[in-house]
Write a protein that holds these residues in place. Structure first.
Motif, short mmCIF file in Angstrom:
data_model
loop_
_atom_site.label_atom_id
_atom_site.label_comp_id
_atom_site.label_asym_id
_atom_site.label_seq_id
_atom_site.Cartn_x
_atom_site.Cartn_y
_atom_site.Cartn_z
N ILE A 107 0.86 -1.19 0.00
CA ILE A 107 0.00 0.00 0.00
C ILE A 107 0.89 1.23 0.00
O ILE A 107 1.93 1.26 0.65
CB ILE A 107 -0.92 0.01 1.24
CG1 ILE A 107 -1.96 -1.12 1.14
CG2 ILE A 107 -1.64 1.34 1.39
CD1 ILE A 107 -2.81 -1.28 2.39
N ASN A 108 0.46 2.25 -0.73
CA ASN A 108 1.18 3.50 -0.78
C ASN A 108 1.36 4.07 0.62
O ASN A 108 0.38 4.39 1.30
CB ASN A 108 0.38 4.50 -1.64
CG ASN A 108 1.13 5.80 -1.87
OD1 ASN A 108 1.95 6.23 -1.07
ND2 ASN A 108 0.82 6.45 -2.98
N PRO A 138 13.26 18.60 -8.74
CA PRO A 138 13.86 17.64 -9.68
C PRO A 138 15.08 16.91 -9.13
O PRO A 138 15.39 15.81 -9.55
CB PRO A 138 14.23 18.52 -10.88
CG PRO A 138 14.38 19.90 -10.32
CD PRO A 138 13.35 19.99 -9.22
N ARG A 139 15.76 17.54 -8.18
CA ARG A 139 16.97 16.91 -7.63
C ARG A 139 16.66 15.58 -6.96
O ARG A 139 17.40 14.62 -7.08
CB ARG A 139 17.64 17.87 -6.64
CG ARG A 139 18.96 17.35 -6.10
CD ARG A 139 19.58 18.36 -5.16
NE ARG A 139 20.77 17.85 -4.54
CZ ARG A 139 21.44 18.45 -3.57
NH1 ARG A 139 21.00 19.63 -3.13
NH2 ARG A 139 22.52 17.92 -3.04
N ASN A 140 15.55 15.52 -6.23
CA ASN A 140 15.16 14.27 -5.57
C ASN A 140 14.86 13.18 -6.60
O ASN A 140 15.25 12.02 -6.42
CB ASN A 140 13.92 14.50 -4.70
CG ASN A 140 14.20 15.39 -3.52
OD1 ASN A 140 14.24 16.61 -3.66
ND2 ASN A 140 14.43 14.81 -2.36
N TYR A 141 14.15 13.56 -7.66
CA TYR A 141 13.82 12.59 -8.70
C TYR A 141 15.09 12.06 -9.36
O TYR A 141 15.23 10.84 -9.56
CB TYR A 141 12.89 13.22 -9.73
CG TYR A 141 12.54 12.30 -10.88
CD1 TYR A 141 11.58 11.31 -10.71
CD2 TYR A 141 13.17 12.41 -12.11
CE1 TYR A 141 11.25 10.45 -11.74
CE2 TYR A 141 12.85 11.56 -13.15
CZ TYR A 141 11.89 10.57 -12.96
OH TYR A 141 11.59 9.72 -13.99
N PHE A 193 6.73 0.85 -6.76
CA PHE A 193 6.68 1.81 -5.66
C PHE A 193 7.78 2.87 -5.77
O PHE A 193 7.96 3.67 -4.84
CB PHE A 193 6.81 1.10 -4.31
CG PHE A 193 5.56 0.36 -3.89
CD1 PHE A 193 4.51 1.04 -3.30
CD2 PHE A 193 5.43 -0.99 -4.12
CE1 PHE A 193 3.36 0.38 -2.93
CE2 PHE A 193 4.29 -1.67 -3.76
CZ PHE A 193 3.23 -0.98 -3.16
N ASN A 194 8.50 2.90 -6.88
CA ASN A 194 9.59 3.87 -7.03
C ASN A 194 9.12 5.30 -6.86
O ASN A 194 9.72 6.10 -6.14
CB ASN A 194 10.26 3.71 -8.40
CG ASN A 194 11.28 2.59 -8.40
OD1 ASN A 194 11.68 2.09 -7.36
ND2 ASN A 194 11.72 2.19 -9.59
N PHE A 195 8.04 5.66 -7.55
CA PHE A 195 7.56 7.03 -7.51
C PHE A 195 7.11 7.40 -6.10
O PHE A 195 7.35 8.51 -5.62
CB PHE A 195 6.42 7.23 -8.51
CG PHE A 195 6.01 8.67 -8.69
CD1 PHE A 195 6.92 9.61 -9.13
CD2 PHE A 195 4.72 9.08 -8.41
CE1 PHE A 195 6.55 10.94 -9.31
CE2 PHE A 195 4.34 10.40 -8.58
CZ PHE A 195 5.26 11.33 -9.03
N THR A 196 6.47 6.44 -5.40
CA THR A 196 6.00 6.69 -4.04
C THR A 196 7.16 7.01 -3.10
O THR A 196 7.11 7.96 -2.32
CB THR A 196 5.24 5.45 -3.52
OG1 THR A 196 4.02 5.32 -4.24
CG2 THR A 196 4.93 5.59 -2.05
#
Length: 494
Positions: free
Chosen positions: A336-337, A364-367, A386-389
């Motif tokens: 779960i997110n 953008p630095r975190n991404y 779950f990468n984006f989460t």
């Protein structure tokens, strides 16, 4: 949770919050129209309906609604805190939602057919089917669904059922109302529990603990929790002080049930562990556990990228590790997110998905960091879905703990102690770690001066002129001036 509310009630709730948080201040029609994205006629109608809703609610009727030329306001003449009103009104609107009523009703008893539930809720069977279909789409995120011809009307693994029960009751009642007292018999009001908890927590935290305790014990006799060995080993470290644990353990039938309760405390009460306890937890975990290893690996690489010259303080590192570890547990164990459970950070945002996308774009630095990290560390124990989460979670944590600084030059020549006064007062008003002082004006972000002589400005340097360092109005303007530059520097950090 906001998916239970229709658009009108959502807008009325947002209108109420804007007015009540102004503490009796006037809020212009123009601002409210822009904020809520509605017409003036709709705004006035919503205000009238909101006033009627409040007057019909015994818990809220002490508020005064005021109509001014071109603005509205709400006056609070009671001793209640603002949060009290917001939670009660939100629950009032939730209770009007048919989808909310469906969940509340099937939690209290089982229905063999849709017809039985339709009779209970006084709605037509076709309309109820439509609502259940829409509700099941929302419930997919929790890996559960509504069914009939079964012992329970909500189907899914026990861990998913438990998590949804927590999500539902916690977000609906927010600790102000404690439901199902008769069903559980759990109470922290006996002297031993009160004495143990009061020396450690505030009354509001104790009330939240009691709500989580009631939710935790609601299902344990029907279907017990069985934790995977690795999750269990991690949760064994989340031990409250021995005297408190001895009181709380008595409510649970197995160790796994108590450890699950410990996890829920950390998921829904962010201040349950002090900063010092988070540091101790960070040091106590066994690094042989994959979840712990993955969390520390991520934090170590994060530190190299975001703190290249000065290492993280133990407190910041332990805090970020703490939330990342809980986030990984939610992602891997519950699937779960984890953002649903960290204080509902995205609650009440009209379009959450679009807001999240914009939020990540602003950082953008975190991404870039997380994308590089996953490429270089395939051993990270986390499904790529779950990468984006986790990237969003890191972005929140960066916003929470990154420490922007401003360099300040002070020149007050009108008397011989004005500069010292300004410097020392700034150190009492701001975190000393966020402001530094320099004797070279060209090195400063902000130059606080009392004259207009020429200075060699650096790029983006800001000047603030002081006529009288004892002028309180000047100090208010200076504080706002510095805060704006700190926030601008924080955005640049990200």
């Amino acid at each position: 949770m906001e998916f239970f509310l229709n658009d009108k009630n959502n807008k009325k709730l947002e209108l109420f919050k804007e007015l009540i948080f102004r503490d009796g201040g006037k809020v212009s029609f123009a601002y409210l129209q822009h904020y809520l994205d509605i017409s003036l006629s709709t705004l006035k109608r919503y205000f009238n309906e909101l006033e009627a809703d409040i007057k019909n609610n015994e818990d809220l009727k002490m508020l005064e609604f005021v109509r001014n030329t071109g603005s509205f306001q709400i006056n609070n003449h009671s001793d209640f805190q603002i949060d009290y009103f917001v939670v009660h009104l939100r629950l009032y609107y939730l209770s009007e939602s048919l989808q909310f009523k469906i969940i509340s009703t099937i939690f209290t008893r089982n229905y063999a057919t849709v017809d039985e539930l339709a009779d209970e809720l006084f709605v037509s069977i076709p309309y109820l089917y439509k609502q259940i279909t829409a509700l099941n789409e929302q419930l997919k995120m929790f890996h559960i669904k509504i069914i009939f011809n079964s012992d329970e009307n909500i189907a899914g693994e026990e861990k998913h059922l438990r998590m949804f029960v927590f999500y539902f009751y916690w977000n609906a009642y927010r600790g102000i109302v404690v439901p199902f007292k008769a069903e559980t018999g759990c109470s922290l009001s006996f002297p031993e529990a009160v004495d143990c908890l009061k020396h450690r927590y505030s009354d509001s935290v104790i009330k939240r603990i009691e709500l989580i305790l009631r939710i935790s014990t609601l299902r344990q006799d029907k279907a017990q929790i069985h934790l995977p060995e690795e999750i269990k080993n991690i949760l064994l470290s989340f031990e409250l002080p021995k005297d408190i644990s001895s009181v709380l353990r008595n409510f649970f039938v197995t160790e796994d049930e108590y450890l699950f309760f410990n996890l829920m405390l950390r998921s829904f009460i962010s201040d349950i562990d002090s900063p010092e306890e988070k540091v101790a937890l960070f040091r106590s975990f066994s690094r042989s556990l994959r979840l712990v290893y993955s969390s520390e690996l991520l934090i170590d690489e994060y530190e190299k990228d975001f703190y290249p010259s000065t290492p993280m303080t133990p407190r910041i590192k332990a805090n970020i590790f703490y939330y990342v570890l809980i986030g990984l547990i939610h992602s891997i164990y519950f699937e779960i997110n984890p953002l649903y459970f960290f204080k509902q950070v995205m609650v009440n945002i009209p379009d959450q998905k679009e807001y999240v996308k914009k939020y990540v774009k602003r950082h953008p630095r975190n991404y870039r960091f997380y994308k590089k990290f996953r490429k270089e560390h395939p051993e990270m124990i986390l499904d790529s879905s779950f990468n984006f989460t986790i990237c969003i979670l890191l972005t929140f944590l960066t916003d929470m703990f990154s420490l922007p600084t401003v360099s300040i030059y002070i020149q007050y020549s009108s008397n011989n102690f004005g500069s010292v006064f300004i410097k020392n007062r700034l150190l009492t008003l701001f975190n000393p770690e966020t402001i530094t002082f320099t004797n070279q004006v060209e090195m400063a972000d902000i130059a606080i001066i009392d004259n207009v002589e020429q200075h060699g400005e650096k790029e983006k340097q800001e000047f603030f002129f002081v006529n009288n360092f004892l002028d309180e109005k000047m100090w208010l303007e200076l504080i706002i001036f510095i805060q704006k530059i700190i926030l601008a520097n924080k955005r640049m950090l990200n």
